[in-house]
Structure formats: structure tokens, C-alpha cells
Scaffold this motif. Structure first.
Motif, PDB file in Angstrom:
ATOM      1  N   MET A 167       0.816  -1.207   0.000  1.00 53.21           N
ATOM      2  CA  MET A 167       0.000   0.000   0.000  1.00 53.21           C
ATOM      3  C   MET A 167       0.848   1.255   0.000  1.00 53.21           C
ATOM      4  N   LEU A 168       2.013   1.230   0.664  1.00 49.60           N
ATOM      5  CA  LEU A 168       2.819   2.429   0.860  1.00 49.60           C
ATOM      6  C   LEU A 168       4.233   2.229   0.337  1.00 49.60           C
ATOM      7  N   SER A 169       4.711   3.197  -0.448  1.00 46.61           N
ATOM      8  CA  SER A 169       6.103   3.216  -0.891  1.00 46.61           C
ATOM      9  C   SER A 169       6.772   4.450  -0.296  1.00 46.61           C
ATOM     10  N   VAL A 170       7.870   4.239   0.426  1.00 43.01           N
ATOM     11  CA  VAL A 170       8.630   5.321   1.037  1.00 43.01           C
ATOM     12  C   VAL A 170       9.825   5.613   0.137  1.00 43.01           C
ATOM     13  N   ILE A 171       9.948   6.858  -0.302  1.00 41.84           N
ATOM     14  CA  ILE A 171      10.985   7.237  -1.260  1.00 41.84           C
ATOM     15  C   ILE A 171      11.932   8.224  -0.595  1.00 41.84           C
ATOM     16  N   VAL A 172      13.218   7.871  -0.561  1.00 41.62           N
ATOM     17  CA  VAL A 172      14.224   8.682   0.127  1.00 41.62           C
ATOM     18  C   VAL A 172      15.295   9.093  -0.887  1.00 41.62           C
ATOM     19  N   PRO A 173      15.357  10.365  -1.269  1.00 39.32           N
ATOM     20  CA  PRO A 173      16.446  10.828  -2.144  1.00 39.32           C
ATOM     21  C   PRO A 173      17.698  11.087  -1.318  1.00 39.32           C
ATOM     22  N   VAL A 174      18.851  10.626  -1.778  1.00 43.44           N
ATOM     23  CA  VAL A 174      20.082  10.772  -0.996  1.00 43.44           C
ATOM     24  C   VAL A 174      21.245  11.185  -1.888  1.00 43.44           C
ATOM     25  N   ARG A 175      22.205  11.829  -1.250  1.00 39.94           N
ATOM     26  CA  ARG A 175      23.504  12.090  -1.862  1.00 39.94           C
ATOM     27  C   ARG A 175      24.481  12.401  -0.734  1.00 39.94           C
ATOM     28  N   ASP A 176      25.415  11.499  -0.520  1.00 38.07           N
ATOM     29  CA  ASP A 176      26.419  11.641   0.542  1.00 38.07           C
ATOM     30  C   ASP A 176      25.766  11.844   1.905  1.00 38.07           C
ATOM     31  N   GLU A 177      24.918  10.895   2.294  1.00 40.30           N
ATOM     32  CA  GLU A 177      24.192  10.982   3.564  1.00 40.30           C
ATOM     33  C   GLU A 177      24.566   9.852   4.518  1.00 40.30           C
ATOM     34  N   ALA A 178      25.798   9.374   4.436  1.00 38.49           N
ATOM     35  CA  ALA A 178      26.205   8.235   5.261  1.00 38.49           C
ATOM     36  C   ALA A 178      26.133   8.529   6.754  1.00 38.49           C
ATOM     37  N   LEU A 179      26.294   9.770   7.144  1.00 37.39           N
ATOM     38  CA  LEU A 179      26.295  10.103   8.566  1.00 37.39           C
ATOM     39  C   LEU A 179      24.908   9.994   9.192  1.00 37.39           C
TER      40      LEU A 179
ATOM     41  N   GLY B 102       5.333  -4.396   5.681  1.00 41.82           N
ATOM     42  CA  GLY B 102       4.898  -4.505   4.301  1.00 41.82           C
ATOM     43  C   GLY B 102       5.094  -3.284   3.434  1.00 41.82           C
ATOM     44  N   ALA B 103       5.564  -2.178   4.004  1.00 42.12           N
ATOM     45  CA  ALA B 103       5.826  -0.998   3.180  1.00 42.12           C
ATOM     46  C   ALA B 103       7.065  -1.229   2.319  1.00 42.12           C
ATOM     47  N   GLU B 104       7.096  -0.580   1.183  1.00 39.33           N
ATOM     48  CA  GLU B 104       8.226  -0.652   0.260  1.00 39.33           C
ATOM     49  C   GLU B 104       9.139   0.536   0.515  1.00 39.33           C
ATOM     50  N   LEU B 105      10.443   0.285   0.651  1.00 39.00           N
ATOM     51  CA  LEU B 105      11.411   1.348   0.907  1.00 39.00           C
ATOM     52  C   LEU B 105      12.335   1.480  -0.300  1.00 39.00           C
ATOM     53  N   ILE B 106      12.334   2.673  -0.907  1.00 43.02           N
ATOM     54  CA  ILE B 106      13.103   2.939  -2.115  1.00 43.02           C
ATOM     55  C   ILE B 106      14.109   4.044  -1.822  1.00 43.02           C
ATOM     56  N   LEU B 107      15.378   3.763  -2.028  1.00 39.71           N
ATOM     57  CA  LEU B 107      16.436   4.761  -1.871  1.00 39.71           C
ATOM     58  C   LEU B 107      16.906   5.166  -3.264  1.00 39.71           C
ATOM     59  N   VAL B 108      16.941   6.470  -3.525  1.00 36.31           N
ATOM     60  CA  VAL B 108      17.342   6.965  -4.837  1.00 36.31           C
ATOM     61  C   VAL B 108      18.608   7.793  -4.651  1.00 36.31           C
ATOM     62  N   ASP B 109      19.726   7.261  -5.138  1.00 36.29           N
ATOM     63  CA  ASP B 109      21.021   7.913  -4.941  1.00 36.29           C
ATOM     64  C   ASP B 109      21.364   8.803  -6.123  1.00 36.29           C
TER      65      ASP B 109
ATOM     66  N   ARG C 221      14.355  15.179  -9.542  1.00 37.31           N
ATOM     67  CA  ARG C 221      14.592  14.063 -10.455  1.00 37.31           C
ATOM     68  C   ARG C 221      14.702  12.746  -9.696  1.00 37.31           C
ATOM     69  N   GLN C 222      15.360  12.777  -8.556  1.00 36.23           N
ATOM     70  CA  GLN C 222      15.514  11.553  -7.777  1.00 36.23           C
ATOM     71  C   GLN C 222      14.164  11.059  -7.250  1.00 36.23           C
ATOM     72  N   MET C 223      13.352  11.969  -6.757  1.00 34.78           N
ATOM     73  CA  MET C 223      12.048  11.554  -6.235  1.00 34.78           C
ATOM     74  C   MET C 223      11.141  11.057  -7.348  1.00 34.78           C
ATOM     75  N   ASN C 224      11.206  11.680  -8.510  1.00 34.02           N
ATOM     76  CA  ASN C 224      10.429  11.178  -9.650  1.00 34.02           C
ATOM     77  C   ASN C 224      10.893   9.795 -10.074  1.00 34.02           C
ATOM     78  N   ALA C 225      12.206   9.560 -10.026  1.00 30.69           N
ATOM     79  CA  ALA C 225      12.728   8.234 -10.375  1.00 30.69           C
ATOM     80  C   ALA C 225      12.219   7.188  -9.393  1.00 30.69           C
ATOM     81  N   GLY C 226      12.210   7.533  -8.111  1.00 26.72           N
ATOM     82  CA  GLY C 226      11.682   6.602  -7.124  1.00 26.72           C
ATOM     83  C   GLY C 226      10.209   6.335  -7.329  1.00 26.72           C
ATOM     84  N   ALA C 227       9.453   7.380  -7.609  1.00 21.75           N
ATOM     85  CA  ALA C 227       8.014   7.213  -7.824  1.00 21.75           C
ATOM     86  C   ALA C 227       7.731   6.336  -9.042  1.00 21.75           C
ATOM     87  N   ALA C 228       8.550   6.465 -10.079  1.00 20.80           N
ATOM     88  CA  ALA C 228       8.341   5.673 -11.294  1.00 20.80           C
ATOM     89  C   ALA C 228       8.541   4.184 -11.037  1.00 20.80           C
TER      90      ALA C 228
END
Length: 227
Positions: free
Chosen positions: A1-13, A29-36, A63-70
């Protein structure tokens, strides 16, 4: 039902803390999508095994969030920044809201740093959002995927993509405003000075509403407040 989209760039900390916060939701059951967007640190290595999809994208939050949504499979999309902290009460609030099928919504927000000034800023951000129906990306915007796709997703602009999307969403409905607040990092305010950063943010918003180009605003944003 739910997709969580996280845009990242150099966020290791900060990323491991968010992944830990989201682990129970993912287990349920949620889907977790990381977009680097081109990390050069250990961001991607830390994410492996803790996300359902790890996507490489051209840098740029919109652009990253759109890629995750797609790539998402959920009926709802929840856009979360890497430096956000999410407690169990916030997750319960979100799931309760989604059961009532809103078109979109967002959370109140508070800043992570200590001191009255940062608490006041978080309160004012939340109040402004409730009054205007416009949210920033730090507020965990969630939206029905069908609505997001019908609107064409985030505009391909380097700044103010969250405000631009909210303005289009508001034409359909007011947002569902949720509590408790999400905790977001105060690192930018602390690095550049609290009140100088506040003034910069207001100046950029005013310029945006007056027609300044997002490209021009992005250059001013990344330079930071002037001393």
C-alpha cells in the motif's frame, strides 16, 4: 500500500538512523526505495539489505524523487529526507490517515537542535503550512500515487519543487496535516546562523512567488546566507 521514497547524496552520517526508524514499517509490508544521486561516501553500501530498491539517478532532488516514484508499487508515495527522524507515533498517525484515503498530506516538523529559537522556527514552519496548505520537503509529503502521476510528478527544477507540487495539489484538496511532528536536522541553521538562514529562506520564497527562476534561487541557496 505504501512506498517510502528517500532521495540521498552523501548521507552516510545520518542515513542509518532513518533506516532504523523505517525498519518496522518495512517489516509490516511498506516498500522502501532509496534513490542515490551520485554519492561518493558509504551511503549506498549502508543501504544495501535495508531497502527494497536502490536506484541510481541523475542528481537533483526532484529528479531523484520522480525516479523513485516511477519504480514504486504502492498506492501511496511518502517522500522522506535522509536527515529526518521518524518515531512509531508518526508511523501510526500516517497509517491511520491513509486508511481514510486522503489525496495528499504532510506532517508538522520540529528541528533537532537545542534552544528556544529552533523550537520556535519549527513551530512557525508547521503553523505557516497549516495556514497556507503548502509544505516543505522536510515535512514528509505523502500523496496518492494516482494523483501524483496525473499531475506529472515533481517539476524538473533545482529548488522549490516541493512548493510547486503543493500549489498544484492544493487545487485538488487541502492537505491532511498530521502530528506528531517529524524531527528534521537543524544542521543548515546551525552551520550558517539561525536568523540569517531564516531570512535567506524567506527571501528565496518571496523571490519565487514574485517569479524568480528556480535556477537562480538554487544558486543563492547553495551559497548560503551572507555574513
Amino acid at each position: 500500500m505504501l512506498s517510502v521514497i528517500v532521495p540521498v547524496r552523501d548521507e552516510a552520517l545520518v542515513l542509518p538512523q532513518l533506516l532504523a526508524d523505517l525498519a518496522p514499517l518495512r517489516a509490516a509490508g511498506a516498500e522502501l526505495i532509496l534513490v542515490d544521486g551520485g554519492s561518493r561516501d558509504a551511503t549506498c553500501a549502508l543501504a544495501r539489505g535495508h531497502v527494497d530498491q536502490l536506484i541510481r539517478s541523475v542528481a537533483g532532488r526532484a529528479r531523484q524523487m520522480n525516479a523513485g516514484a516511477a519504480s514504486a508499487r504502492g498506492d501511496y508515495l511518502w517522500f522522506v529526507h535522509a536527515d529526518t527522524r521518524i518515531d512509531a507515533a508518526a508511523v501510526r498517525s500516517l497509517l491511520g490517515a491513509l486508511a481514510r484515503r486522503p489525496l495528499w498530506g504532510r506532517f508538522d516538523v520540529r528541528l533537532s537542535g537545542r534552544g528556544l529559537a529552533l523550537r520556535l522556527i519549527g513551530t512557525m514552519i508547521s503553523l505557516r503550512s497549516r495556514l497556507t496548505g503548502v509544505a516543505s520537503g522536510d515535512q514528509g509529503i505523502f500523496v496518492a500515487r494516482a494523483v501524483f502521476e496525473r499531475l506529472g510528478g515533481y517539476a524538473d527544477i533545482p529548488l522549490m519543487e516541493d512548493l510547486e507540487l503543493c500549489r498544484r495539489l492544493k487545487r485538488l484538496s487541502r492537505p491532511r496535516c498530521l502530528r506528531p511532528a517529524l524531527l528534521t536536522s537543524s544542521r543548515r541553521w546551525e552551520r550558517h546562523g539561525i536568523w540569517r538562514t531564516v531570512l535567506l529562506m524567506w527571501r528565496l520564497r518571496l523571490a519565487y512567488y514574485c517569479g524568480a527562476s528556480p535556477e537562480q534561487l538554487a544558486r543563492a541557496y547553495h551559497r548560503g546566507p551572507r555574513p
